[in-house]
Design a protein around this motif. Structure first.
Motif, short mmCIF file in Angstrom:
data_model
loop_
_atom_site.label_atom_id
_atom_site.label_comp_id
_atom_site.label_asym_id
_atom_site.label_seq_id
_atom_site.Cartn_x
_atom_site.Cartn_y
_atom_site.Cartn_z
N THR A 25 0.83 -1.21 0.00
CA THR A 25 0.00 0.00 0.00
C THR A 25 0.86 1.26 0.00
O THR A 25 0.60 2.20 -0.75
CB THR A 25 -0.93 0.01 1.23
OG1 THR A 25 -1.77 -1.14 1.19
CG2 THR A 25 -1.79 1.26 1.25
N LEU A 76 0.96 4.08 -2.85
CA LEU A 76 0.68 5.48 -2.54
C LEU A 76 1.80 6.39 -3.02
O LEU A 76 1.56 7.46 -3.57
CB LEU A 76 0.47 5.64 -1.03
CG LEU A 76 -0.88 5.19 -0.49
CD1 LEU A 76 -0.87 5.19 1.03
CD2 LEU A 76 -1.99 6.10 -1.01
N LEU A 123 1.52 6.67 -6.80
CA LEU A 123 0.41 7.54 -7.20
C LEU A 123 0.74 9.00 -6.93
O LEU A 123 0.43 9.88 -7.74
CB LEU A 123 -0.87 7.14 -6.47
CG LEU A 123 -1.45 5.77 -6.82
CD1 LEU A 123 -2.61 5.44 -5.90
CD2 LEU A 123 -1.90 5.75 -8.27
N LYS A 124 1.36 9.25 -5.78
CA LYS A 124 1.72 10.63 -5.43
C LYS A 124 2.80 11.16 -6.37
O LYS A 124 2.78 12.33 -6.76
CB LYS A 124 2.21 10.68 -3.99
CG LYS A 124 2.42 12.10 -3.48
CD LYS A 124 2.83 12.06 -2.03
CE LYS A 124 3.15 13.45 -1.52
NZ LYS A 124 3.61 13.43 -0.13
N THR A 160 1.11 12.35 -9.34
CA THR A 160 0.25 13.52 -9.15
C THR A 160 1.02 14.81 -9.33
O THR A 160 0.56 15.73 -10.02
CB THR A 160 -0.38 13.49 -7.74
OG1 THR A 160 -1.17 12.31 -7.60
CG2 THR A 160 -1.25 14.71 -7.52
N ILE A 174 -4.36 16.17 -2.27
CA ILE A 174 -5.48 15.25 -2.42
C ILE A 174 -6.68 15.93 -3.07
O ILE A 174 -7.53 15.28 -3.68
CB ILE A 174 -5.88 14.64 -1.06
CG1 ILE A 174 -6.61 13.31 -1.26
CG2 ILE A 174 -6.72 15.60 -0.25
CD1 ILE A 174 -5.77 12.18 -1.71
N ASN A 220 -5.86 8.68 -10.15
CA ASN A 220 -4.87 8.56 -9.08
C ASN A 220 -5.43 8.98 -7.73
O ASN A 220 -5.23 8.31 -6.71
CB ASN A 220 -3.63 9.40 -9.41
CG ASN A 220 -2.75 8.74 -10.45
OD1 ASN A 220 -2.99 7.60 -10.83
ND2 ASN A 220 -1.76 9.45 -10.94
N ARG A 272 -7.87 6.51 -6.30
CA ARG A 272 -7.18 5.34 -5.75
C ARG A 272 -6.51 5.68 -4.42
O ARG A 272 -6.54 4.89 -3.47
CB ARG A 272 -6.14 4.84 -6.76
CG ARG A 272 -5.35 3.62 -6.29
CD ARG A 272 -6.25 2.46 -5.97
NE ARG A 272 -5.48 1.29 -5.53
CZ ARG A 272 -5.98 0.31 -4.82
NH1 ARG A 272 -7.26 0.32 -4.46
NH2 ARG A 272 -5.23 -0.72 -4.45
N ARG A 273 -5.90 6.85 -4.34
CA ARG A 273 -5.27 7.28 -3.08
C ARG A 273 -6.30 7.37 -1.96
O ARG A 273 -6.04 6.94 -0.83
CB ARG A 273 -4.58 8.63 -3.26
CG ARG A 273 -3.26 8.60 -4.02
CD ARG A 273 -2.67 9.99 -4.12
NE ARG A 273 -2.24 10.47 -2.81
CZ ARG A 273 -1.99 11.75 -2.54
NH1 ARG A 273 -2.17 12.69 -3.48
NH2 ARG A 273 -1.60 12.12 -1.34
N LEU A 320 -6.18 5.27 1.52
CA LEU A 320 -5.97 6.00 2.76
C LEU A 320 -7.17 5.96 3.70
O LEU A 320 -7.01 5.84 4.92
CB LEU A 320 -5.62 7.46 2.46
CG LEU A 320 -4.25 7.70 1.82
CD1 LEU A 320 -4.15 9.14 1.34
CD2 LEU A 320 -3.14 7.40 2.81
#
Length: 332
Positions: free
Chosen positions: A136, A140, A143-144, A147, A236, A295, A298-299, A303
């Motif tokens: 996970t 994350l 994905l970050k 972003t 976010i 993204n 999914r985050r 979270l």
């Protein structure tokens, strides 16, 4: 061993005799326990060979019981309990005695088997949880990492377009971009940031886009509630803001609109953003499916899981995102 000795004390003349009696059983019990622990369980039972495990266990108990009978009848009892041997004939192979010996030996085997099964199950569960968390965390971070460039490239493209037009706004936009870069590069490399900092970033983005689009967009931006003490993952909310400007105004030739509403109360954050859709954008069906929204969705799942609600809706002339995050005061 002492628990067995205390139990045996009721059948012996003294506690010392009970201790000696149990010590005579100790080698047999240790042999049975260790063979079961280190050989039968890992090599047979954990390979799902249950019937074979049972057969081997019975054979182990039989062999150890017979060996124990020889040991105590020819050495143990004559040395420590000679009175038991007076006038007695030695019967090593007497079934009732062998069965009784096997029952005495099997008690610690059964206990240690259960203990080992529990320990190995707990260890495997912990390792599974650690691997799951590592997976996970890695997802994350990935994905970050996507972003930040995604947002920055879109912002640079906006300024690049104005630079080509030799707009007088370019220097001020570059300054705003500098603030945005400072946040994304130096302040967003943490799990959580204060909601107030994230809102300042959003305000900079809105100001930048306002100067870019001028009178082509009407923006209603409202923040209500108490943002103090609330922390959220960095960047976010940004993809939703970016998506509204990119897809709501990209092909708009007249005037578009964007409404942004944020409400913070206790440990809950409500975020709503709605933007107009141009006819050309609607025909291209090019809204809401970008990498940024995928993204961030999914985050949020990783979270917050069930503590978040994300609803995305498209109408004839608008695109609406409703996001609610609960339990913000708890660690995630």
């Amino acid at each position: 061993m002492f628990s067995f000795a205390i139990s045996e004390w009721g059948y012996q003349q003294s506690f010392a005799d009970a201790i000696i009696y149990e010590l005579l059983y100790l080698p047999s019990r240790l042999i049975a326990v260790y063979i079961n622990w280190f050989v039968l369980i890992p090599l047979v039972l954990y390979r799902n060979k249950f019937l074979l495990y049972f057969v081997w266990l019975v054979l182990l108990l039989a062999v150890v019981s017979i060996a124990h009978r020889y040991f105590v009848l020819y050495w143990g009892y004559p040395k420590f309990f000679p009175q038991w041997m007076e006038g007695q004939h030695i019967h090593v192979w007497k079934f009732s005695r062998l069965f009784q010996t096997a029952l005495i030996i099997i008690s610690p085997v059964a206990f240690t088997t259960g203990f080992k099964l529990f320990m190995d199950w707990y260890k495997e569960r912990r390792e599974t949880e650690i691997l799951k968390q590592e997976k996970t965390d890695a997802e994350l971070k990935f994905l970050k990492s996507q972003t930040n460039p995604h947002f920055l490239f879109n912002t640079l493209n906006s300024i690049y377009g104005l630079a080509l037009e030799k707009s007088e706004k370019t220097p001020s936009l570059i300054l705003k971009l500098s603030d945005i870069l400072s946040y994304t590069l130096y302040e967003s490399n943490v799990e959580k940031v204060a909601l107030g900092k994230e809102l300042m970033l959003i305000e900079n983005i809105i100001a930048l886009e306002k100067e870019r689009y001028e009178k082509r967009v009407v923006i209603d931006y409202r923040v209500e509630g108490d943002v103090e003490g609330i922390k959220i993952p960095p960047l976010i909310l940004v993809p939703f803001i970016e998506n509204a400007f990119k897809h709501g105004l990209k092909n708009e030739v007249k005037k578009g609109w964007i409404n942004i509403y944020i409400n913070a109360s206790k440990d809950t954050l409500n975020f709503k953003i709605e933007n107009s859709i141009s006819k050309l954008e609607d025909e291209e069906n090019n809204n809401g499916g970008g990498l940024g929204l995928q993204n961030v969705s999914r985050r949020l799942d990783l979270l917050y899981g069930e503590h978040k609600e994300l609803h995305i809706k498209k109408t004839k002339d608008s695109y609406i995102v409703n996001l609610t995050i609960k339990s913000l005061l708890n660690e995630f």
